[in-house]
Design an enzyme around this catalytic site. Structure first.
Site, mmCIF file in Angstrom:
data_model
loop_
_atom_site.group_PDB
_atom_site.id
_atom_site.type_symbol
_atom_site.label_atom_id
_atom_site.label_comp_id
_atom_site.label_asym_id
_atom_site.label_seq_id
_atom_site.Cartn_x
_atom_site.Cartn_y
_atom_site.Cartn_z
ATOM 1 C CG HIS A 193 42.230 64.579 -7.621
ATOM 2 N ND1 HIS A 193 41.163 65.045 -8.341
ATOM 3 C CD2 HIS A 193 42.224 63.227 -7.780
ATOM 4 C CE1 HIS A 193 40.540 64.024 -8.908
ATOM 5 N NE2 HIS A 193 41.172 62.909 -8.596
ATOM 6 C CD GLU A 194 44.996 61.034 -6.584
ATOM 7 O OE1 GLU A 194 44.118 60.227 -6.244
ATOM 8 O OE2 GLU A 194 45.122 61.442 -7.763
ATOM 9 C CG MET A 248 45.331 54.301 -7.099
ATOM 10 S SD MET A 248 43.774 54.572 -7.988
ATOM 11 C CE MET A 248 42.609 53.925 -6.803
ATOM 12 C CD GLU A 249 41.033 57.248 -6.092
ATOM 13 O OE1 GLU A 249 41.965 57.506 -6.871
ATOM 14 O OE2 GLU A 249 39.896 56.946 -6.468
ATOM 15 C CG ASN A 250 45.817 52.815 -3.756
ATOM 16 O OD1 ASN A 250 45.118 52.309 -4.591
ATOM 17 N ND2 ASN A 250 47.040 53.260 -4.024
HETATM 18 N N1 SER Z 1 41.472 57.293 -9.410
HETATM 19 C C1 SER Z 1 42.705 57.884 -9.851
HETATM 20 C C2 SER Z 1 42.574 59.372 -9.723
HETATM 21 O O1 SER Z 1 41.875 59.974 -10.473
HETATM 22 C C3 SER Z 1 43.034 57.443 -11.225
HETATM 23 O O2 SER Z 1 44.265 57.850 -11.619
HETATM 24 O O3 SER Z 1 43.050 59.974 -8.850
HETATM 25 ZN ZN ZN Z 2 40.599 61.025 -8.942
#
Ligand code: SER
Ligand code: ZN
Length: 564
Positions: A312-313, A278-280
């Site tokens: 990706h994150e 999760m990209e918080n």
């Molecule tokens: N927003 C998140 C992601 O795709 C969901 O797991 O990285």
């Molecule tokens: Zn994502």
């Protein structure tokens, strides 16, 4: 997972929030038998919205205090329901709303909001988990500057993490009534995030974690502290993840001109994290399996997967976090785009051809099946009951293909100029609508995000010695317009309209040598791959000037899987 109100949400019903929240202050007092959350929201009427009641979602929150501009709110001024708090007539001027709630992370088994697992406080707020932490509109188009204070037991929670930069830490006096102790047994940390963000990007982690440190210097000279926090004993397995993070940071600067924007970047890797990753903002949370790699035993595929998820994150920091979504119907605008970016990163690092084959295999094995089944849905759905059900291969992988299509049609340079404009226009301001970018307005291009199922490309192409110059016809038909229908109907979409399909083609002879190619109307043959854009229901092309050899040359179609 079910939302509190199982009512259907429709894209067409979107209206801007009546109040903006420029600043949010939160104070968490973490405890083993309940956690207190004090919230101070600075609200102001939204100039682009009609006036209306203030709706604050809240789930499993025990409301202890509610104040408006410092004064307790009388009972007749609000309505408290099991899933929300409503102020029917809030002031039409800036005001401060304070709430104090008690939550129970220690018994929260929803894996949303704040929960304790393995002794660690962890949060998950995407898509609608923040409402399990405090009363809040909890919608992605409301961006706020957050400052957060966390107080916790020093022994059980030596590490206190939140979004942004840590600006203060210290010891705390004992709880009222408890005996004074030296040194203190409780402590605090204050985190400030200077970038406005929606509530789904909020994160808090507290517990016993081991820290691995590194540094990255951005292109403009900003020093960034990189930290990976893992469960005790896992530190030796973080080297690949850390190196991947640095590669991703450098790549985003080189390819997209996007630099990291804070002084620190934290990754937490724990075994019980449910969402994968999760990209918080500046506090990514991962399941350990997407971070840890044992140099002795990890396979190439595992290493590549870790690298791409870390990237990706990280890439979400711009596509998702700085440039966010107006509503959850735009989920693919951050996910499809970010998948396209992580795919491009892996292609640049490890070779485009193989990576493309792997990604298309995944698309065919998962997304095509999803699209052919009862859960088929467009990249931009028009309604949902629970947005958590839409984290699908259509949103992610097909969404990435739509972005790839734009890249294919526009070319690298124009695409990158478009991206720069997109970032400049929508930084900290939600994108207005998903199809507003110029390429989407291309004839029939705008239909892709709302189209269910895989648009077919039917080729009744002929290529014979007798017919020289050779010709090849392409048809993309409406459902039911011919037999068999080119694009069969799907639930809710009985008529399919033609969509844009890029078609990259070339010509090769019997020995596999690339031949120059000349389309009718062109003055001379030219070598290499030719890109055509199929955007009509039926389109044909004619090749001319083919060499008169015994064996006709072969058309090489849909290069790089330009589409199906
Ligand atoms: N927003 C998140 C992601 O795709 C969901 O797991 O990285
Ligand atoms: Zn994502």
């Amino acid at each position: 997972m079910a939302t509190p109100a199982a009512a259907t949400v429709h894209l067409a019903d979107y209206t801007p929030a009546p109040y903006r929240i420029p600043r949010t202050e939160l104070c968490f007092r973490l405890g083993s038998h309940g956690t207190m959350v004090a919230s101070r929201l600075e609200l102001e009427p939204n100039p682009v919205a009609a006036s209306g009641p203030l709706l604050l979602w809240g789930l499993d929150l025990e409301l202890l205090e509610l104040k408006l501009d410092g004064e307790p709110l009388p009972a007749e001024a609000f309505v408290l329901k099991p899933d929300h708090l409503l102020l029917p007539q809030p002031p039409r001027r800036p005001f401060v709303l304070e709430t104090l709630v008690r939550i129970h992370p220690e018994t929260n088994s929803t894996l949303e909001g704040l929960y304790v697992s393995g002794g660690l406080f962890t949060s998950q707020c995407e898509a609608e988990g923040f409402r399990r932490i405090t009363f809040h509109p909890d919608r992605p188009d409301l961006l706020s500057r957050f400052r957060v204070r966390i107080e916790a037991d020093l022994e059980t929670c030596p590490v206190l993490l939140c979004n942004g930069n840590c600006i203060e830490t210290g010891g705390l006096p004992p709880e009222p009534g408890a005996a004074a102790v030296t040194p203190p047994t409780r402590h605090y940390a204050i985190w400030d995030d200077p970038f406005p963000k929606p509530s789904y990007l909020f994160a808090l982690v507290a517990g016993r974690l081991e820290e691995v440190r590194d540094r990255f210097t951005t292109a403009s000279g900003r020093e960034v502290a990189l930290r990976i926090h893992v469960e005790p004993g896992d530190a030796p397995y973080t080297a690949h993840a850390m190196a991947s993070l640095k590669r991703a940071m450098a790549w985003d600067e080189q390819r997209y001109g996007l630099e990291y924007d804070l002084d620190e970047y934290n990754i937490v890797a724990v075994r019980h994290f449910n969402m994968g990753a999760m990209e918080n903002k500046s506090l990514n949370i991962f399941n350990s399996k997407l971070v840890l790699a044992d140099a002795e035993t990890a396979t190439d595929a595992e290493l590549e997967r870790i690298e791409s998820v870390i990237a990706h994150e990280y890439f979400h920091n711009w596509t998702g976090n700085r440039i966010t979504c107006r509503d959850w119907f735009q989920l693919s605008l951050k996910e499809g785009l970010t998948v396209f970016r992580d795919q491009s990163f892996t292609e640049d690092l490890h070779g485009a051809a193989l990576n493309r084959i792997e990604n298309v295999a995944l698309l065919r094995n998962t997304q095509f099946r999803e699209d052919a089944g009862p859960t088929a849905h467009p990249v931009q759905p028009d309604s949902y009951q629970a947005i958590d059900n839409f984290y699908t291969t259509t949103i992610y992988e097909k969404g990435a293909e739509l972005i790839r299509m734009l890249h294919t049609v526009l070319g690298e340079e124009t695409f990158m100029r478009g991206m720069a404009l997109y970032v400049q226009r929508h930084d900290a301001a939600p994108p207005p609508v998903m199809t507003s970018c110029r390429p989407c307005r291309m004839r029939s291009g705008a239909r892709h995000p709302s189209t269910r199922s895989v648009p077919p490309l039917v080729s009744p192409g002929r290529h014979t010695r007798a017919a020289d110059p050779a010709s090849l016809g392409w048809r993309c038909r409406r459902a039911g317009a011919a037999d068999p229908p080119a694009h069969p109907p799907t639930p809710g979409q009985h008529r399919k309209h033609p969509v844009v399909i890029p078609l990259a083609l070339g010509l090769i002879d019997q020995a596999g040598t690339e031949l120059p190619l000349q389309l009718e109307g062109e003055p001379a043959p030219s070598p290499g791959t030719r890109l055509l854009v199929i955007d009509r229901e039926e389109q044909s092309l004619r090749l001319v000037g083919l060499p008169r050899r015994q064996h006709p040359p072969a058309l090489s179609l849909l290069r790089q899987f330009s589409h199906r």
